[in-house]
Scaffold this active site. Structure first.
Site: not given
Ligand code: NDP
Length: 792
Positions: A192, A244, A246-247, A300, A397
């Site tokens: 996904k 993605g 940490t939350e 990240c 972050e």
């Molecule tokens: P998220 O962790 O929300 O999203 C990462 C992926 O997970 C996306 O494909 C998202 O879908 C999906 N996702 C969201 N919620 C769920 C869930 N409950 N269960 C399974 N999959 C889920 O990151 P964001 O893109 O919203 O970014 C938010 C923050 O995260 C950024 O500001 C940054 O701080 C951090 N981040 C860190 C990254 C890294 O490489 N370590 C990369 C991206 C973000 P969808 O996109 O459709 O919401």
């Protein structure tokens, strides 16, 4: 304009990359995309849709299908059906597909680069020169792992259908980091992509069809977080690989706690960029540009915390501002742009808010003074100085082009500041003194250290974090293990020595003198804080003795003692091996005593008990042998330099021991942890804890430094939960009931500790293939890659 005039101003002219091919591709698809399931494109009439936009213009690029429950089920089912055949192919056959994918991406590389730039807002310079070449390299490299799988990983096999969820910051690159190792190992995939950036994943699916990849081996589901959540919860997926925030990583960990899904989490970071006074400052400034303004800081492992030695701080700040002033921010498809657009208005707002908060908390702000494009979502390169180490902008972050700067005086202070973060993804160290840099590298609690370089990636070198940056590695030898499992996992119960627990107590067997075994904390036998003890019964029902009933305070003291014993890690592996051999010697001297204890407690006969003690001695020898042999690797990535993959201990480990084979089970878990340099808080089996308390007398006579092994007896479920919640425990192994395993996973999300559980299953501790060796050394360690460029 005259050439002489150009020399005076050195202004850039526009150098636009044509979007024509990408627009053509969108048109061919009527700017509307379905889901890629079982080798076919599917657009269910009832499915909801969403739009994807170009962040540099705000204009709509395409309409995308949202996968709901039915589509998730179909995709997972397709992956499940395709798995046996795909996994049964020879490594060579799979290698040919991966090779073909690499070739196809290479053929379409410009289209991928342009499309990625349009969908994400990052500059074409980065997609063309960094992202796409890394993607191609990843597939070639993993074609190699597929080819050599049988010989390189003879004891391992694929896991099954896996779910992969990726973010928007490196859509294509992270896709390759996930898909290439999964397919190479023989797994099938449901991927996904992020809602903001689905296009290159869809193009990738199309390209895979050209290679003749069998249907169902790769499925791509677009959709929001909820689609990801459905994948996470799907019972037929055997692993979830997530990158993605940490939350969301925490949520996923909790949601998978009661399943036996394998999980890898690649989460956020707040990586330090450390500049010493003896660094080549001009190189360090160029490094900073790559560290924090690469991909608009939406990385990240972005070097978002500048730690600069006080003596050169002013100089660095001045030169940095001068360099920042020259950065070019604008149209991502202009080949001479340094920075493109922020992914979406919501992210821009978040960055703005955090910068304002930083200012309120006392930081001084300096921003790039150029003109931002009118349309699209742009944010100027920003420098925050005078930042306090505990302030929001030093800890949170930001995921944007914002650098928070702090100073330090000594190398020790630099390490302290660098480690003052919940995250632990990467660090950059800049100094012309290579000795000093290499001295620092092991002290930094991060998965990657770049010496005099930054943001270097390669398919051969694993990438991943410590602490709240997640666990597991992507890339390289270590990354392959994340998509494999041991072939021999099940217990052959016919061969296992069964232990027996008394069902009733025979009061006549009351012992005469007090034999309450105490806890063992910090090298001392201590009474439990509760002041209570628990009875232990022999197999014939007579009372064997009593053990201390450990509680929260005992665990706290044990973890404190284990933390203080960090010198164990600094010992040479040879010295650790010597101490392990000494344990074996002392155990053997007391073998009769242990045999009779095992016989009385478990009801085993003399031959069986002797076999357990002798196998235990042999197992100690194995880990004494491996202590100085589980070495790392030296990678030769495509740069003038090396990446050293070092196997490091996890830190303080909690271990919950099994009831089976009370001595051998305990040692099979304790020894790899010790051999790798971890210190341990051990919870022995409740009914057979007296074996463990007898064993601390062996530890006492074997030169094991105080605090390296701590033994707290009591209720495993209760003590396991306390260990799981303790933020100073970095790793946790649980061999116990399903409830104990679930509990440990669920309650250990606070600091994202590295966890391994038996998933409620029984292991055969006498089977060296499943209970001894490198697999356990790997579980007891984490890989740190240290990148060292060479040459002038
Ligand atoms: P998220 O962790 O929300 O999203 C990462 C992926 O997970 C996306 O494909 C998202 O879908 C999906 N996702 C969201 N919620 C769920 C869930 N409950 N269960 C399974 N999959 C889920 O990151 P964001 O893109 O919203 O970014 C938010 C923050 O995260 C950024 O500001 C940054 O701080 C951090 N981040 C860190 C990254 C890294 O490489 N370590 C990369 C991206 C973000 P969808 O996109 O459709 O919401």
């Amino acid at each position: 304009m005259q050439v002489t005039e150009i020399y005076k101003t050195l202004d850039y002219s526009p150098a636009p990359e044509s979007p024509e091919q990408a627009i053509e591709w969108l048109k061919e698809n009527k700017s509307s995309f379905g889901l890629f399931i079982n080798g076919k494109w599917l657009k269910p009439k009832s499915a909801a849709v969403f739009k994807t936009f170009n962040p540099a213009s705000g204009k709509k690029l395409a309409t995308i299908t949202e996968a709901g429950k039915a589509e998730v089920n179909s995709a997972v089912n397709a992956a499940k059906q395709a798995f046996p055949k795909w996994n049964a192919l020879t490594g060579h056959e799979r290698a040919r597909y991966l090779y073909a994918i690499a070739r196809q991406i290479q053929k379409h590389s410009r289209l991928f680069a342009v499309l990625e730039s349009m969908d994400n807002g990052k500059t074409i310079r980065e997609t063309r020169d960094i992202d796409v070449p890394l993607v191609i390299r990843h597939f070639y490299h993993h074609a190699g792992w597929a080819q050599t799988l049988e010989s390189e990983f003879p004891e391992h096999t694929a896991i099954g259908p896996v779910g992969q969820i990726i973010p928007w910051n490196f859509p294509l690159m992270l896709l390759s980091w996930k898909i290439a190792p999964a397919l190479a190992a023989g797994n099938t995939v449901v991927l996904k992509p992020a809602e903001f950036t689905p296009l290159t994943a869809l193009l990738f699916a199309e390209i895979c069809s050209l290679t003749g990849l069998p249907p169902g081996v790769l499925n791509v589901l677009t959709g929001p977080g909820n689609t990801g959540s459905m994948l996470v919860k799907h019972p037929d997926l055997k692993k979830i690989a997530f990158t993605g925030s940490t939350e969301v990583g925490r949520i996923i960990r909790e949601q998978t706690a009661d399943s036996d899904k394998k999980l890898t989490l690649e989460l956020g970071g707040k990586s330090p960029f450390i500049v010493f006074e003896d660094a080549d400052l001009d190189s360090a400034i160029e490094g900073l540009v790559d560290a924090i303004w690469f991909n608009q800081g939406q990385v990240c492992c972005a070097g978002s915390r500048l730690l600069v030695q006080e003596s050169v701080a002013e100089k660095v700040t001045d030169r940095l501002k001068a360099r920042m002033a020259k950065l070019r921010v604008g149209d991502p498809l202009d080949k001479s742009m340094d920075m493109g657009a922020i992914i979406a208005p919501i992210q821009k707002k978040r960055i703005q808010k955090l910068v304002e908060k930083g200012e309120k908390e006392g930081a001084e702000i300096w921003q790039w003074q150029g003109t931002l494009p009118q349309n699209g979502y742009f944010f100027p390169p920003t420098l925050l100085t005078n930042v306090a180490p505990a302030s929001t902008v030093a800890q949170t972050e930001i995921f944007g082009p914002v650098l928070s700067s702090m100073t330090f005086r000594t190398p020790d202070e630099a390490v302290m500041l660098a480690n003052n973060s919940a995250y632990g993804l990467a660090a950059s160290v800049w100094s012309e003194n290579i000795n000093q840099s290499l001295h620092l590298a092991p002290k930094l609690k991060v998965g990657v250290v770049w010496i005099n370089c930054t943001n270097q990636f390669d398919a051969s070198a694993g990438f991943g974090g410590y602490r709240e940056s997640g666990y597991g590695r992507e890339g390289g030898h270590e990354g392959m293990f994340e998509y494999l499992k041991l072939k021999k996992g099940a217990v052959d119960s016919a061969q296992r020595l069964k232990v027996k627990q008394a069902t009733k107590t025979d009061k006549s067997g009351q012992y005469q003198i007090d034999r309450t075994a105490k806890l063992y904390i910090g090298g001392k036998q201590t009474r439990p804080d509760s002041g209570y003890s628990l009875p232990v019964v022999n197999a014939d029902g007579s009372l064997a003795g009593e053990i201390g009933h450990g509680n929260r305070k005992d665990i706290r003291n044990a973890v404190e003692a284990a933390n203080k014993a960090s010198g164990w890690h600094s010992l040479t592996p040879h010295s650790r091996a010597q101490i392990l051999y000494f344990i074996a010697e002392n155990l053997e001297t007391r073998s009769e005593e242990f045999e009779s204890r095992i016989m009385r407690l478990t009801g085993l006969n003399k031959k069986q008990a002797a076999q357990e003690v002798q196998t235990s001695v042999s197992r100690i020898f194995t880990y004494a042998a491996l202590a100085d042999k589980h070495e790392g690797l030296v990678h030769q990535p495509p740069m003038r330099g090396l990446a050293l993959a070092l196997n490091e201990p996890i830190g303080v480990m909690g271990i919950i021991c099994p009831d089976e084979a009370p001595l051998l089970g305990l040692l099979s878990l304790l020894l790899p942890a010790l051999a790798m340099g971890n210190s341990v808080v051990l919870i022995p089996s409740r009914p057979f804890a007296l074996v463990a308390t007898d064993f601390y007398q062996v530890l006492e006579t074997s030169d094991v430094p105080p605090g390296v092994v701590n033994i707290v007896s009591g209720n495993a479920l209760e003590l396991g939960t306390i260990l799981a919640k303790h933020d100073d425990v970095a790793g946790l192994w649980v061999v116990g009931t399903m409830d104990e395993c679930k509990n440990a996973k669920k309650f250990s999300t606070g600091n994202m500790k590295i966890i391994w559980t038996c998933e409620g299953k029984e292991l055969d501790w006498f089977d060296s293939q499943q209970s001894e060796g490198r697999e356990w050394m790997r579980r007891a360690s984490q890989v740190k890659n240290v990148w060292i460029p060479y040459g002038e």
